[in-house]
Design a protein around this motif. Structure first.
Motif: not given
Lengths: 322, 377
Positions: A83-87, A310-314, B357-361
């Protein structure tokens, strides 16, 4: 205070940091920053301890602990890889979740008392090598030896094997890796999971070998965060991580040991347990992490060393790189 | 930006599959709805876990609601708990807005509490100084101590590029030991883990202090610190929304590269934002010792600085939203003290953050069921 025993205990205590740091190196090399190490270690610590208390089998406890850390890390994997959320935020929530869950599961465990622990071994011949033998190879927890083997194995895996090359490619140039046919998503999942397994192992090593017992979130006491800091200091190299881990392990141990005796070298011990100065002594590892990071950042700038690009980048397939 | 398609359920044998596509624009209502949904979901998940470990989730939640909002008296206690959370939440929200991960509000809070206490205990001001002087001096000392503590990671990040997450965290442990040194050592009262009680001049006025003329306020513990929090939220909101400085902060947060091209001095902003962030957290520490505890003691914070991270996120870094989120978490902390097992509140916090954070998806992506044949359109 026998210096050999203190150093040996420092090695054992450093192995905890070593497992966590090498696990994090794997995840970060693949491009995924996982700040949940502290939470995964706590889950490993509580899962391992409670399993062992109820079954009497520390090996089963160890397995459950690793699985607990691994499962928690997969949550981070789904959220940051898929889901590429902020790591950063996902990792922080992992620490909150792990800490809270561990406290919930550990309710009442602190009074569980003694349990069977992982065995200690003395390696014949090696233990008799003058100087380092008694420190490294006498009466150490079996996990310490696993740690010794893990360092060269991890180094070899990352730098000398084909899967290791893929690992580095996914962390440096995921789009190119993808173009070469490497499944970047699957690879990142795998290494995040490995990081979780090792963090769980590190947690279990505390409760099943080094400092048996459950002391709520004080059990890990920030060591997960120190491991994350060590990875930066280690410049993502398992060998440098080992040096840092054993150094900090020795410092942690020294802080405990120096509080024991009534006098040091003939003068009253200012660091005797209960004395005011022990608080400043306790600051030492945390301050040292900062000092080491500052020095490390200067060296990294000078030698142009850095984090995996690419650390931290989805990674999003088909989207232009960053 | 092309529409990135994620390989969810990409198994080809299924008649329908889940497709996740990046949204170009999200409807305005979607953000708040998913936020509320996330909190509800987190409470449900937590309920399942509470039930699994043998607790009674319904009773736990009813207990939280009753003992946090059930009467004017407990509502007042909730707001007292929310007060340090508003200030530390603002500290995090401001830093996070610039994508500076200040995880050190906890340590800055402790330093603030220590700095404010030093005014009375060192003592900086002699005993008998009127409150009109003592209180501002404590506010200043608390904010300054917090700001100084916050500037350490700020300078290290700006000057040496040292990761602020690690440094702020490490400084939390150092701050705790520093405070413990004073509480157990020089300022200890008779060897206990606390200092002597502050004189009345060093207490922030409370509503109950007015009960002489207004009997309805009797027993209400709300203190002036709440006003600090509300004013600070309004000021941070205004500064971020209007004015050049706030614009630059938001620009750095949204696009550091654009900010650099625009000639913005990012390093200076990092240090300044860290200082203000630390000052807000430090003021929270001052308000806690002066408004609630009236002494410095070990375990003065049940993790306000960490809860603040979740509050800032729940509020989407909006200073006014921080107030609402802080009240919710104030209720959780207040009622959570009596909930068994004791780790439940911190577990709920972690699950809330994850759900958020999941909901932001859902805000960033459109999730649809598609039939493979037509999916490629």
């Amino acid at each position: 205070m026998d210096p050999t025993l203190i150093l040996a205990a420092g090695i054992a205590s450093g192995t905890i940091l070593l497992f966590a740091a090498i696990g994090e190196i794997f995840a970060e090399r693949a491009g995924v920053l996982n700040l949940g190490v502290e939470g995964m270690m706590l889950m490993g610590a509580v899962a391992g301890f409670s399993t062992t208390v109820s079954t009497g089998n520390p090996w089963l406890g160890l397995a459950v602990a690793m699985l607990a850390g691994g499962l928690l890390s997969l949550l981070h994997g789904v959220i940051t890889i898929h889901f590429q959320a902020d790591q950063v935020v996902s990792g922080l929530s992992l620490t909150f979740l792990g800490t809270g869950l561990a406290r919930v599961l550990g309710e009442g465990l602190s009074s569980a008392g003694g349990t069977s622990l992982l065995p200690r071994l003395t390696i014949p011949l090696l233990a008799d090598v003058p100087g380092i033998g008694p420190v490294l190879f006498r009466n150490q927890s079996v996990l310490v030896y696993v740690g010794y083997l893990l360092v060269p194995a991890a180094w070899y895996w990352i730098h000398r094997t084909r899967p290791g090359l893929h690992l580095r490619a996914a962390g440096e140039q995921p789009a190119s890796a993808d173009a070469l046919g490497i499944d970047v998503y699957r690879l990142r999942y795998a290494y995040v999971f490995v990081g979780g397994l090792l963090a769980g192992l590190a947690g279990a090593m505390i409760t099943l070998a080094i400092q048996p017992g459950w002391f709520s979130d004080q059990t890990v006491g920030g060591r997960g965060w120190i491991a994350v800091g060590l990875v930066i200091f280690a410049q993502w190299s398992p060998v440098r991580a080992a040096i840092g881990a054993f150094l900090f392990g020795a410092i942690f141990r020294f802080i405990l040991d120096v509080q024991g005796p009534a006098d040091l070298f003939g003068i009253a011990n200012p660091f005797r347990a209960g004395q005011s100065a022990t608080f400043f002594l306790g600051m030492l590892p945390y301050v040292l992490v900062i000092v080491v990071l500052v020095l490390g950042s200067r060296e990294a700038t000078r030698r142009r060393l850095g984090a995996p690009a690419a650390l931290g980048l989805p990674y999003v397939r088909g989207e232009r790189g960053h | 930006m092309t529409s990135g398609r994620l390989p969810i359920g990409s198994s080809r044998s299924l008649p329908v599959r889940l497709s996740v596509e990046r949204r170009l624009a999200a409807p305005r209502w979607l953000g708040p709805v998913t936020t509320i949904g996330a909190v509800v979901l987190a409470l449900l998940v937590s309920a399942v876990i509470i039930a699994l470990v043998g607790g009674d989730p319904v009773r736990s939640y009813l207990h939280i609601v009753r003992s946090a909002f059930g009467s004017v008296g407990v509502l007042s206690d909730t707001l007292v708990k929310a007060t340090p959370l508003i200030l530390t939440g603002l500290a995090c929200a401001l830093a996070f807005r610039m994508r500076l991960w200040n995880i050190g509000a906890e340590g800055q809070f402790l330093l603030g509490a220590w700095g404010a206490s030093a005014i009375v205990l060192a003592p900086v001001l002699p005993a008998g100084t009127p409150g009109i002087l003592v209180i501002p001096a404590m506010m200043l000392a608390g904010a300054a101590a917090g700001a100084a503590w916050g500037m350490i990671p700020g300078v290290l990040r700006a000057r040496f590029g040292v990761n602020e997450i690690i440094t702020t965290l490490m400084l939390n442990y150092v701050a705790l030991l520093w405070m413990q040194y004073w509480v157990f050592g020089p300022w200890s009262e008779g060897g206990f883990q606390q200092t002597a009680q502050f004189p009345r001049e060093a207490w922030l006025p409370r509503l109950t202090d007015l009960s002489g003329s207004l009997p309805a306020f009797s027993g209400l513990t709300i203190h002036l610190g709440l006003v600090f929090g509300l004013v600070a939220a309004a000021v941070v909101w205004f500064v971020l929304r209007r004015g050049r400085w706030g614009y630059e902060i938001r620009l750095i947060g949204d696009s550091p590269r654009a900010a650099r091209y625009a000639g913005i001095d990012i390093a200076r902003h990092i240090v300044v934002v860290f200082a203000i962030s630390g000052a807000l957290a430090g003021l929270a520490g001052m308000s806690e010792v002066s408004g609630v505890v009236h002494r410095l003691q070990d375990r003065i914070s049940p993790g306000y600085g960490f809860t603040a991270i979740i509050i800032a996120y729940l509020a989407k870094f909006n200073p006014l939203g921080v107030i609402v989120a802080a009240i919710l978490f104030g209720a959780l902390l207040l009622a959570g003290r009596e909930i068994q097992p004791s780790g439940v509140p911190s577990m709920i916090q972690g699950i809330v953050l994850f759900a958020l954070i999941t909901s932001e998806i859902l805000v960033r992506y459109r999730v649809r069921l598609v039939r493979p044949g037509r999916a490629a359109a």
